[in-house]
Design an enzyme around this catalytic site. Structure first.
Site, PDB file in Angstrom:
ATOM      1  N   GLY A  34      45.837  42.465 -61.411  1.00 33.66           N
ATOM      2  CA  GLY A  34      46.126  41.803 -60.159  1.00 33.66           C
ATOM      3  C   GLY A  34      44.960  41.953 -59.201  1.00 33.66           C
ATOM      4  O   GLY A  34      44.131  42.867 -59.343  1.00 33.66           O
ATOM      5  N   CYS A  35      44.862  41.071 -58.210  1.00 32.04           N
ATOM      6  CA  CYS A  35      43.730  41.134 -57.284  1.00 32.04           C
ATOM      7  C   CYS A  35      43.776  42.404 -56.442  1.00 32.04           C
ATOM      8  O   CYS A  35      42.762  43.093 -56.280  1.00 32.04           O
ATOM      9  CB  CYS A  35      43.667  39.885 -56.413  1.00 32.04           C
ATOM     10  SG  CYS A  35      45.151  39.542 -55.441  1.00 32.04           S
ATOM     11  N   TYR A  36      44.940  42.732 -55.902  1.00 34.98           N
ATOM     12  CA  TYR A  36      45.045  43.963 -55.116  1.00 34.98           C
ATOM     13  C   TYR A  36      44.768  45.208 -55.966  1.00 34.98           C
ATOM     14  O   TYR A  36      44.027  46.100 -55.525  1.00 34.98           O
ATOM     15  CB  TYR A  36      46.428  44.078 -54.483  1.00 34.98           C
ATOM     16  CG  TYR A  36      46.688  43.190 -53.295  1.00 34.98           C
ATOM     17  CD1 TYR A  36      45.851  43.210 -52.182  1.00 34.98           C
ATOM     18  CD2 TYR A  36      47.794  42.348 -53.252  1.00 34.98           C
ATOM     19  CE1 TYR A  36      46.105  42.413 -51.070  1.00 34.98           C
ATOM     20  CE2 TYR A  36      48.063  41.551 -52.153  1.00 34.98           C
ATOM     21  CZ  TYR A  36      47.213  41.590 -51.060  1.00 34.98           C
ATOM     22  OH  TYR A  36      47.477  40.803 -49.958  1.00 34.98           O
TER      23      TYR A  36
END
Length: 335
Positions: free
Chosen positions: A146-148
């Site tokens: 995921g980006c986070y």
């Protein structure tokens, strides 16, 4: 030259993949698809008119297998695993941008849905390149983080051996609106988003268990991760600040420099980072400081690129024997 395709070409991450692949010296883009098909890439993305012209077909496993050596799945969770299973069984390499293969079975099913491809789940390699580079070179299935979690883990993982792991981690994360995708929603409305900032799913977001799971995978310790994401009135970019407690005296910047000395896409900054300096690139910028035993780590990435599409391309490069950095963007969108 290897033939590659994108299933899920209509979204922002699909667009970013197209933009990188049309100039890639080792991959030839031969297949684009969505669940609907019957259009062209120029119709989906008018910015590509007179740049690239390709039909966009209705996604079909047999068509992909016939025409591609590797495929990027830019699909929502649950939709990806159905395609991936069939493609892997036909010998096609898969880079999945969804959550379907990035977690252990129990973690996934507790936070998403029942998994439909347990057979291949254990074969997936988490595509956080700096920590799984060698494994990516031998796998047929890469699972994009995921980006986070990408920004969080790249920032905090070097410090876990020096931290009091009994003290919870607090992660304050802020992302541009493109991270929410193209689907229309009330919170994405201009009148709501302009001149505004707000938290969503605080302490309940399903990226928290992803961060905690990967800390345990890399360092063998369990940590309580308190994760609070925010949306900011920006199109792209992501800034993550992590707060923790040290158990020994260290120089935070020296720890980062030692950890990432051989990683060309990690830039250690002497001053606090910002999202504009990484927008449009594959770079992750990291800064860290301490006050006594209190640790502050801040990292910045482009949420669509390092947080999704360029990270997927880096994994594909390694899977196919190319240099990791082939075709990755390095010039930021400045000013």
């Amino acid at each position: 030259m290897l033939n590659v395709g994108i299933v899920g070409a209509s979204g922002y991450t699909g667009l970013e993949l197209v933009k990188m692949l049309v100039t890639h010296s080792g991959f030839k883009l031969t297949y684009l698809a969505t669940t609907q098909g019957d259009t062209t890439v120029e119709a989906l993305h008018p910015s590509l008119v007179d740049v690239v012209s390709l039909p966009v077909e209705k996604a079909d496993v047999d068509d992909v297998a016939e025409r591609c050596d590797l495929v990027f799945l830019a699909l929502p969770h649950k939709a990806s695993m159905g395609f991936a299973k069939g493609l892997l069984e036909k010998g096609v390499k898969v880079v999945d941008l969804s959550a379907d293969y990035r977690l252990e079975l129990d973690t996934y099913e507790a936070n998403y849905c029942p998994h439909e491809d347990k057979t291949h789940l254990d074969d997936a390699v988490y595509a956080l390149v700096e920590y799984y580079r060698d494994a990516l070179k031998t796998t047929n299935l890469a699972a994009g983080p995921g980006c986070y979690p990408t920004a969080t883990l790249l920032g905090i993982l070097p410090f876990i051996p020096y931290m009091d792991t009994n003290v919870p981690l607090f992660v304050d994360a802020k992302s541009g609106l493109s991270g929410a995708g193209k689907k229309l929603s009330e919170f994405g409305h201009y009148v709501h988003m302009n001149d505004n900032i707000f938290a969503y799913n605080p302490l309940k977001h399903r990226h928290a268990p992803e961060i905690a799971e990967k800390i345990e995978k890399v360092h063998g310790v369990k940590m309580n991760v308190n994760f609070v994401p925010h949306l900011i009135p920006a199109t792209r970019g992501e800034l993550v600040s992590v707060y923790g407690v040290l158990k020994e005296d260290i120089d935070p910047l020296e720890v980062l420099k030692a950890q990432y000395k051989n990683d060309p896409f990690i830039r250690i900054r002497e001053t606090p980072v910002d999202i504009k300096s990484t927008a449009g690139t594959h770079f992750c910028d990291i800064y860290a400081a301490k006050n006594g035993n209190a640790l502050f780590v801040s990292s910045a990435i482009d949420n669509l690129l390092r947080g999704a599409s360029s990270q997927a391309l880096a994994a594909a490069n390694l899977m196919c024997g190319y240099d990791e950095g082939m075709g990755l963007p390095v010039i930021p969108y400045m000013p």
